[in-house]
Write an enzyme that holds these catalytic residues in place. Sequence first.
Site, PDB file in Angstrom:
ATOM      1  N   LYS A  58     -81.171 -33.516  34.579  1.00 36.45           N
ATOM      2  CA  LYS A  58     -80.126 -32.608  34.101  1.00 36.45           C
ATOM      3  C   LYS A  58     -78.787 -32.985  34.724  1.00 36.45           C
ATOM      4  O   LYS A  58     -77.753 -33.014  34.041  1.00 36.45           O
ATOM      5  CB  LYS A  58     -80.497 -31.150  34.447  1.00 36.45           C
ATOM      6  CG  LYS A  58     -81.615 -30.612  33.576  1.00 36.45           C
ATOM      7  CD  LYS A  58     -82.196 -29.310  34.076  1.00 36.45           C
ATOM      8  CE  LYS A  58     -83.404 -28.911  33.226  1.00 36.45           C
ATOM      9  NZ  LYS A  58     -84.142 -27.749  33.740  1.00 36.45           N
ATOM     10  N   GLN A 102     -83.917 -23.708  38.649  1.00 34.40           N
ATOM     11  CA  GLN A 102     -85.051 -24.455  38.110  1.00 34.40           C
ATOM     12  C   GLN A 102     -86.343 -23.660  38.326  1.00 34.40           C
ATOM     13  O   GLN A 102     -86.662 -23.277  39.446  1.00 34.40           O
ATOM     14  CB  GLN A 102     -85.141 -25.838  38.800  1.00 34.40           C
ATOM     15  CG  GLN A 102     -86.248 -26.723  38.268  1.00 34.40           C
ATOM     16  CD  GLN A 102     -86.054 -27.111  36.800  1.00 34.40           C
ATOM     17  OE1 GLN A 102     -84.959 -27.472  36.376  1.00 34.40           O
ATOM     18  NE2 GLN A 102     -87.118 -27.007  36.008  1.00 34.40           N
ATOM     19  N   ASP A 125     -79.420 -20.670  30.539  1.00 39.23           N
ATOM     20  CA  ASP A 125     -80.792 -20.736  30.026  1.00 39.23           C
ATOM     21  C   ASP A 125     -81.021 -19.672  28.948  1.00 39.23           C
ATOM     22  O   ASP A 125     -82.005 -19.727  28.219  1.00 39.23           O
ATOM     23  CB  ASP A 125     -81.797 -20.497  31.165  1.00 39.23           C
ATOM     24  CG  ASP A 125     -82.294 -21.809  31.764  1.00 39.23           C
ATOM     25  OD1 ASP A 125     -82.376 -22.802  31.012  1.00 39.23           O
ATOM     26  OD2 ASP A 125     -82.600 -21.831  32.965  1.00 39.23           O
TER      27      ASP A 125
END
Length: 306
Positions: A58, A102, A125
């Site tokens: 990422k 994460q 997210d």
Amino acid sequence: MNSPTQLARDIDGKAIAAQVLSEVAADVRELALQQVTPTLAVLLVGEDPASQVYVRNKILRAKEAGIRSLEQCLPATTSQAQLLAVIAELNANPEVNGILVQLPVPAHIDEGAVIQAIDPAKDIDGFHRQNVGGLVLGQDVLTPCTPSGCMRLLHDTCGDLSGKHAVVIGRSNIVGKPMATLLLQANCSVTVVHSRSIDAAALCRLADIVVAAVGRPQMIDASWLKPGAVVIDVGINRIDTEQGSRLVGDVDYASARTVASAITPVPGGVGPMTIAFLLKNTVTATRRQLLRAAELATTHTSPQEA
Ligand code: NDP
């Protein structure tokens, strides 16, 4: 069944993700004209090797797109209160536009509490309840990355999805449910299949579009598919073979491509799209925060200043 020479075409997630990333890079260049660099904070708690690889990828992709990333690796012993304090700091930091924790976090930390602690405006997210609710209401909110990526793959492959019957296999909060919502918004008729469904294969055989997000290696084969179905395989499963281990999806690719008209391979299908949409969301969040700041500045301008 397709004739032996007529296998489903691959939906090239790498190529489509590259397109999305070039759109993101163009947006970043436009923001640079306003002296703004979108900034993504990435928090990793513990040393799970798979999570470390995801985070590295990422950050690498963010850098390539011109997005600044701030990485914080916290020890596995970090308490929930310590993690929430770090998130509160990032929420308050105007330089940070997107926050990614994460997942999974270590078992002693409540994942739900972590997700709800993130400022919804920085929740790239799209997992915060405010964004989840907004999505269901059809509002323009930050939307989970994997389902957004699947929608882009479907639009690129099928064009208009109106009237198509889509079957989503899996009902998780991060993939299945938002996927079903997005398909509904695109005017599909949607069936969601899960572990309690009776004859999941028969339901799936009715589908023009199948999205598999189950986490069971190669569960869906040709016998589950209507001829010509478009198949999006979200699953990422590692299996052992005589040659070592390899990644497979939830769909039995070799079998399914004899019946489907188009299919995503694993790897190289949905995976690259998830990261691309994470960065797209970072840019979207940045834009909205700038707009909000400008609105607030206007509201707070006194009549004498105006
Ligand atoms: P979850 O384990 O959270 O959800 C799995 C879903 O599948 C559940 O809703 C479950 O039903 C359903 N299910 C399980 N067994 C069956 C069955 N036999 N028949 C029908 N439905 C079944 O998984 P996720 O949604 O998080 O992930 C799914 C897959 O996608 C995984 O392989 C994961 O690694 C992958 N993934 C890939 C991403 C990418 O970027 N490509 C991103 C995120 C996930 P029930 O609710 O009844 O238990």
